[in-house]
Design a protein around this motif. Structure first.
Motif, mmCIF file in Angstrom:
data_model
loop_
_atom_site.group_PDB
_atom_site.id
_atom_site.type_symbol
_atom_site.label_atom_id
_atom_site.label_comp_id
_atom_site.label_asym_id
_atom_site.label_seq_id
_atom_site.Cartn_x
_atom_site.Cartn_y
_atom_site.Cartn_z
ATOM 1 N N TYR A 207 0.853 -1.183 0.000
ATOM 2 C CA TYR A 207 0.000 0.000 0.000
ATOM 3 C C TYR A 207 0.888 1.231 0.000
ATOM 4 C CZ TYR A 207 -3.833 -3.165 0.893
ATOM 5 O OH TYR A 207 -4.736 -4.189 0.784
ATOM 6 N N ALA A 208 0.845 1.941 -1.106
ATOM 7 C CA ALA A 208 1.728 3.088 -1.305
ATOM 8 C C ALA A 208 0.939 4.373 -1.170
ATOM 9 C CB ALA A 208 2.375 3.023 -2.693
ATOM 10 N N GLY A 209 1.513 5.332 -0.464
ATOM 11 C CA GLY A 209 0.887 6.638 -0.364
ATOM 12 C C GLY A 209 1.334 7.517 -1.519
ATOM 13 N N VAL B 83 2.201 7.930 -9.833
ATOM 14 C CA VAL B 83 3.578 7.505 -10.118
ATOM 15 C C VAL B 83 4.484 8.079 -9.034
ATOM 16 C CG1 VAL B 83 5.452 7.550 -11.795
ATOM 17 C CG2 VAL B 83 3.072 7.472 -12.578
ATOM 18 N N ARG B 84 5.142 7.180 -8.287
ATOM 19 C CA ARG B 84 6.020 7.594 -7.202
ATOM 20 C C ARG B 84 7.373 6.950 -7.389
ATOM 21 N NH1 ARG B 84 6.120 7.125 -1.663
ATOM 22 N NH2 ARG B 84 5.510 4.978 -1.944
ATOM 23 N N ALA B 85 8.434 7.729 -7.223
ATOM 24 C CA ALA B 85 9.792 7.206 -7.345
ATOM 25 C C ALA B 85 10.596 7.646 -6.135
ATOM 26 C CB ALA B 85 10.450 7.708 -8.625
ATOM 27 N N THR C 295 13.436 2.906 -7.249
ATOM 28 C CA THR C 295 12.186 2.153 -7.207
ATOM 29 C C THR C 295 11.056 3.030 -7.727
ATOM 30 O OG1 THR C 295 12.909 0.844 -5.314
ATOM 31 C CG2 THR C 295 10.549 0.924 -5.740
ATOM 32 N N LEU C 296 10.279 2.490 -8.632
ATOM 33 C CA LEU C 296 9.147 3.207 -9.210
ATOM 34 C C LEU C 296 7.864 2.478 -8.851
ATOM 35 C CD1 LEU C 296 8.101 5.453 -11.182
ATOM 36 C CD2 LEU C 296 8.230 3.717 -12.973
ATOM 37 N N ASP C 297 6.918 3.193 -8.256
ATOM 38 C CA ASP C 297 5.609 2.652 -7.908
ATOM 39 C C ASP C 297 4.569 3.214 -8.867
ATOM 40 O OD1 ASP C 297 6.709 1.312 -5.809
ATOM 41 O OD2 ASP C 297 5.988 2.661 -4.255
ATOM 42 N N LEU C 298 3.842 2.328 -9.532
ATOM 43 C CA LEU C 298 2.694 2.706 -10.358
ATOM 44 C C LEU C 298 1.468 2.123 -9.671
ATOM 45 C CD1 LEU C 298 1.645 4.021 -12.978
ATOM 46 C CD2 LEU C 298 1.947 1.809 -14.101
ATOM 47 N N ALA C 299 0.888 2.927 -8.781
ATOM 48 C CA ALA C 299 -0.168 2.425 -7.902
ATOM 49 C C ALA C 299 -1.547 2.697 -8.495
ATOM 50 C CB ALA C 299 -0.060 3.079 -6.527
ATOM 51 N N VAL C 300 -2.474 1.793 -8.228
ATOM 52 C CA VAL C 300 -3.885 1.963 -8.565
ATOM 53 C C VAL C 300 -4.660 1.776 -7.269
ATOM 54 C CG1 VAL C 300 -5.825 1.151 -9.931
ATOM 55 C CG2 VAL C 300 -3.517 1.069 -10.885
ATOM 56 N N GLY C 301 -5.445 2.778 -6.898
ATOM 57 C CA GLY C 301 -6.109 2.695 -5.606
ATOM 58 C C GLY C 301 -5.123 2.646 -4.464
ATOM 59 N N SER C 302 -3.968 3.318 -4.629
ATOM 60 C CA SER C 302 -2.906 3.382 -3.604
ATOM 61 C C SER C 302 -2.327 2.015 -3.278
ATOM 62 C CB SER C 302 -3.436 4.043 -2.321
ATOM 63 O OG SER C 302 -3.848 5.359 -2.576
ATOM 64 N N HIS D 158 0.276 -2.523 -10.154
ATOM 65 C CA HIS D 158 -0.913 -3.288 -9.786
ATOM 66 C C HIS D 158 -1.426 -4.066 -10.988
ATOM 67 C CE1 HIS D 158 -4.668 -4.431 -7.858
ATOM 68 N NE2 HIS D 158 -5.262 -4.111 -8.991
ATOM 69 N N ALA D 159 -1.800 -5.314 -10.742
ATOM 70 C CA ALA D 159 -2.518 -6.137 -11.711
ATOM 71 C C ALA D 159 -3.664 -6.804 -10.979
ATOM 72 C CB ALA D 159 -1.600 -7.184 -12.341
ATOM 73 N N ASP D 160 -4.843 -6.845 -11.601
ATOM 74 C CA ASP D 160 -5.995 -7.465 -10.939
ATOM 75 C C ASP D 160 -5.755 -8.950 -10.669
ATOM 76 O OD1 ASP D 160 -7.287 -5.051 -11.004
ATOM 77 O OD2 ASP D 160 -8.424 -5.480 -12.823
ATOM 78 N N ASP D 161 -4.977 -9.602 -11.529
ATOM 79 C CA ASP D 161 -4.599 -11.001 -11.322
ATOM 80 C C ASP D 161 -3.072 -11.069 -11.258
ATOM 81 O OD1 ASP D 161 -4.258 -13.717 -11.216
ATOM 82 O OD2 ASP D 161 -5.487 -14.184 -12.965
ATOM 83 N N PRO D 162 -2.484 -10.768 -10.101
ATOM 84 C CA PRO D 162 -1.027 -10.675 -10.026
ATOM 85 C C PRO D 162 -0.320 -12.003 -10.282
ATOM 86 C CG PRO D 162 -1.990 -10.542 -7.832
ATOM 87 C CD PRO D 162 -3.117 -10.473 -8.793
#
Length: 300
Positions: free
Chosen positions: A212-214, A218-220, A225-232, A262-266
């Motif tokens: 769970y990323a705040g 797109v957060r780096a 490290t690069l976070d591409l979050a969906v719904g945090s 994020h992937a719905d089916d990781p």
């Protein structure tokens, strides 16, 4: 065109945008604007358009004289004057509206033959639905409450367009899923806002990891490290053998060696990213094939 002239043109673009934004905000807030104020705003817009034309045309003509094609000359002229943030916002908006058409036609955007697609919209579907409902409700209420016809018309257009844009942004995410191509490379996307291609040779390992990323989409960080979050949240962590370059939605760039998305089916996404290890012949000293180095859980 001198550097000073280009600076003046860029300042004029921002001034015109801020003036239009202030006008819309004032109308939404119910501020009574005199005819002189409205006329001044329109004169400002016309003046900005005239200034931009006077700056863009010499740049376009100079490129044409050097042998550039019309499209290339026009793009060069626009890039010289219009700020990159404005250009990218307009491009994102156009792509979102194009995705809305694809969604209506039940088509996806550039999914090559043999590629596996992975959706990522599940965490945000309810939120986008709430935004859509609130936008519709706001448009209807303002249309009923505000009595002045010019203001009523402006707010109606803004409200309807905002509602359509909310649907278009979600449609862009539906029609532009993550892709794992036949050669094992990854195309990581978020609607029309983010698009990153990772060659198969750079993919070292992948694993299912819910985090769970705040922060924003797109957060780096300074560790690459690069976070591409969906719904945090992110559900897949990808380790790379080397850095990959990326561009954020508003134009800032960077590089990363760890990708979280994020992937719905990781599990299915990890299984597609992790290649099958090559079977190793048995020898008297071993009882089975050697485990492939660097592969995360989910390998086949």
């Amino acid at each position: 065109m001198s550097a000073a002239g280009l600076r003046v043109a860029r300042i004029a673009v921002w001034t015109g945008l801020l003036a239009e934004l202030a006008l819309v905000v004032g109308l939404v807030a119910g501020v009574r604007l005199s005819g002189a104020a409205l006329m001044a705003a329109e004169v400002l817009v016309v003046g900005v358009v005239a200034l931009e034309t006077s700056v863009l045309w010499p740049l376009y003509a100079a490129r044409r004289r050097k042998g550039a094609r019309r499209r290339a000359a026009a793009l060069t002229a626009v890039r010289s004057v219009v700020p990159v943030v404005v250009r990218r916002l307009l491009v994102h908006e156009f792509r979102a509206l194009h995705s809305l058409g694809l969604w209506v036609l039940r088509r996806h955007h550039r999914v090559p033959e043999g590629a596996q697609s992975f959706s990522y919209t599940e965490p945000q579907t309810a939120t986008m639905g709430a935004f859509f409902f609130a936008s519709v409700l706001e448009t209807v209420v303002l249309a009923l409450v505000i009595p002045w016809p010019p203001v009523h018309l402006v707010l109606l257009v803004v409200g309807v367009y905002g509602t359509v844009l909310i649907v278009a942004l979600h449609a862009a995410c539906v029609t532009r899923p993550h892709l794992v191509t036949a050669d094992g490379s990854l195309r990581l996307r978020y609607g029309a806002l983010f698009d990153l291609r990772v060659p198969a040779a750079l993919i070292d390992s992948a694993r299912v990891e819910r985090r769970y990323a705040g922060g924003g989409l797109v957060r780096a960080d300074e560790n690459g490290t690069l976070d591409l979050a969906v719904g945090s949240q992110t559900t897949v962590t990808l380790e790379l053998a080397g850095p990959v370059e990326y561009v954020r939605p508003l134009g800032r760039g960077g590089s990363a060696r760890t990708l979280r998305f994020h992937a719905d089916d990781p599990r299915a996404a990890v299984a597609a990213l992790v290649r099958n290890p090559t079977p190793t012949p048995l020898t008297p000293g071993r009882t089975g094939p050697r485990r492939s180095r660097g592969r995360g859980p989910g390998g086949r």
